[in-house]
Write a protein that holds these residues in place. Structure first.
Motif, PDB file in Angstrom:
ATOM      1  N   ASP A 105       0.723  -1.152  -0.038  1.00  9.90           N
ATOM      2  CA  ASP A 105       0.065  -0.224  -0.005  1.00  9.90           C
ATOM      3  C   ASP A 105       0.846   1.373  -0.059  1.00  9.90           C
ATOM      4  N   LYS A 106       0.316   2.362  -0.191  1.00 12.25           N
ATOM      5  CA  LYS A 106       1.014   3.785  -0.211  1.00 12.25           C
ATOM      6  C   LYS A 106       1.893   3.970   0.733  1.00 12.25           C
ATOM      7  N   MET A 107       1.504   3.466   2.097  1.00  8.18           N
ATOM      8  CA  MET A 107       2.268   3.835   3.458  1.00  8.18           C
ATOM      9  C   MET A 107       3.538   2.740   3.376  1.00  8.18           C
ATOM     10  N   GLN A 108       3.195   1.509   3.061  1.00 10.52           N
ATOM     11  CA  GLN A 108       4.357   0.676   2.999  1.00 10.52           C
ATOM     12  C   GLN A 108       5.374   0.976   1.935  1.00 10.52           C
ATOM     13  N   MET A 109       4.940   1.662   0.701  1.00 13.98           N
ATOM     14  CA  MET A 109       6.021   2.274  -0.274  1.00 13.98           C
ATOM     15  C   MET A 109       6.405   3.322   0.239  1.00 13.98           C
ATOM     16  N   GLN A 110       6.029   4.274   0.894  1.00 12.61           N
ATOM     17  CA  GLN A 110       6.598   5.579   1.390  1.00 12.61           C
ATOM     18  C   GLN A 110       7.719   4.925   2.395  1.00 12.61           C
ATOM     19  N   THR A 111       7.337   3.897   3.297  1.00 18.84           N
ATOM     20  CA  THR A 111       8.371   3.293   4.107  1.00 18.84           C
ATOM     21  C   THR A 111       9.635   2.646   3.492  1.00 18.84           C
ATOM     22  N   ILE A 112       9.308   2.004   2.416  1.00 18.51           N
ATOM     23  CA  ILE A 112      10.407   1.396   1.408  1.00 18.51           C
ATOM     24  C   ILE A 112      11.182   2.555   1.075  1.00 18.51           C
ATOM     25  N   GLY A 113      10.610   3.657   0.663  1.00 19.59           N
ATOM     26  CA  GLY A 113      11.331   4.994  -0.008  1.00 19.59           C
ATOM     27  C   GLY A 113      12.397   5.413   1.249  1.00 19.59           C
ATOM     28  N   CYS A 114      11.865   5.382   2.337  1.00 18.66           N
ATOM     29  CA  CYS A 114      12.408   5.848   3.576  1.00 18.66           C
ATOM     30  C   CYS A 114      13.583   5.008   4.186  1.00 18.66           C
ATOM     31  N   ARG A 130      20.426   4.220  14.029  1.00 20.34           N
ATOM     32  CA  ARG A 130      19.223   4.103  13.977  1.00 20.34           C
ATOM     33  C   ARG A 130      18.219   3.766  12.740  1.00 20.34           C
ATOM     34  N   GLY A 131      18.946   4.178  11.642  1.00 22.00           N
ATOM     35  CA  GLY A 131      18.462   3.687  10.120  1.00 22.00           C
ATOM     36  C   GLY A 131      18.525   2.390  10.014  1.00 22.00           C
ATOM     37  N   ARG A 132      19.458   1.630  10.520  1.00 23.35           N
ATOM     38  CA  ARG A 132      19.559   0.253  10.268  1.00 23.35           C
ATOM     39  C   ARG A 132      18.424  -0.407  11.078  1.00 23.35           C
ATOM     40  N   LYS A 133      18.357   0.020  12.307  1.00 25.59           N
ATOM     41  CA  LYS A 133      17.247  -0.532  13.140  1.00 25.59           C
ATOM     42  C   LYS A 133      15.889  -0.384  12.554  1.00 25.59           C
ATOM     43  N   TYR A 134      15.639   0.920  11.897  1.00 28.22           N
ATOM     44  CA  TYR A 134      14.341   1.112  11.296  1.00 28.22           C
ATOM     45  C   TYR A 134      14.176   0.312   9.997  1.00 28.22           C
ATOM     46  N   ALA A 135      15.207   0.029   9.380  1.00 27.99           N
ATOM     47  CA  ALA A 135      14.858  -0.989   8.234  1.00 27.99           C
ATOM     48  C   ALA A 135      14.612  -2.141   8.566  1.00 27.99           C
ATOM     49  N   GLY A 136      15.247  -2.531   9.669  1.00 23.98           N
ATOM     50  CA  GLY A 136      15.011  -4.014  10.371  1.00 23.98           C
ATOM     51  C   GLY A 136      13.513  -4.275  10.730  1.00 23.98           C
ATOM     52  N   ILE A 137      12.999  -3.196  11.533  1.00 20.58           N
ATOM     53  CA  ILE A 137      11.748  -3.304  11.898  1.00 20.58           C
ATOM     54  C   ILE A 137      10.564  -2.921  10.882  1.00 20.58           C
ATOM     55  N   MET A 138      10.828  -2.318  10.273  1.00 21.67           N
ATOM     56  CA  MET A 138       9.904  -1.633   9.128  1.00 21.67           C
ATOM     57  C   MET A 138       9.873  -2.748   8.013  1.00 21.67           C
ATOM     58  N   GLY A 139      10.926  -3.378   7.629  1.00 21.89           N
ATOM     59  CA  GLY A 139      10.977  -4.469   6.488  1.00 21.89           C
ATOM     60  C   GLY A 139      10.520  -5.506   7.140  1.00 21.89           C
ATOM     61  N   ASP A 140      10.510  -6.132   8.266  1.00 17.40           N
ATOM     62  CA  ASP A 140       9.762  -7.122   8.998  1.00 17.40           C
ATOM     63  C   ASP A 140       8.450  -6.909   8.861  1.00 17.40           C
ATOM     64  N   ARG A 141       7.998  -5.606   9.326  1.00 15.59           N
ATOM     65  CA  ARG A 141       6.499  -5.265   9.383  1.00 15.59           C
ATOM     66  C   ARG A 141       5.785  -5.359   8.000  1.00 15.59           C
ATOM     67  N   ILE A 142       6.601  -4.958   6.823  1.00 11.79           N
ATOM     68  CA  ILE A 142       5.934  -4.775   5.708  1.00 11.79           C
ATOM     69  C   ILE A 142       5.658  -6.207   5.311  1.00 11.79           C
TER      70      ILE A 142
END
Length: 139
Positions: A29-38, A65-77
């Protein structure tokens, strides 16, 4: 020959239906794509910060923090969308390529800086919400 094949197919036992499997993956979805962009933006900025690129030093350090964010949000997506990790990873790599191309296509340094300001302006609040800055404790 075609008639023989047709008769053979009609005489063959029916193919059993495939067993039920996991639910079908949903499109991102749009939010997941925005997260991927981030995730891509933070990764690119972190890389340049590690290299000492002066153009991105104006941003807070996002390497850890970016590495942690990528791990958390990637798993969430992956969990929310049902998409395989490989598909989400591919989407992140594509976003990295797209952002690199936008930076290459910028006419000058001012436009390149404006691009990163815009991208980081939308990503830093998401990063801060998910992985807040740790306050250093002084004794």
């Amino acid at each position: 020959m075609f008639v023989s094949l047709l008769l053979l197919l009609q005489a063959a036992p029916p193919v059993p239906p495939a067993p039920p499997s996991a639910p079908l993956a949903k499109p991102l979805d749009k939010m997941q794509m925005q997260t991927i962009g981030c995730i891509a933006t933070l990764g690119l900025v972190a890389y340049d910060q590690k290299r000492g690129d002066s153009g991105v030093q104006r941003f807070p350090d996002v390497t850890e923090r970016g590495r942690k964010y990528a791990g958390i949000m990637g798993d969430r997506i992956v969990f929310e969308s049902g998409q395989p990790k490989e598909v989400v990873a591919l989407a992140i790599r594509q976003s990295v390529r797209d952002q690199q191309q936008m930076a290459i296509n910028a006419a000058n340094d001012a436009q390149r800086m404006a691009l990163w300001d815009r991208l980081m302006g939308s990503c830093l609040p998401l990063l801060d919400a998910e992985v807040p800055v740790q306050q250093k404790v002084t004794e």
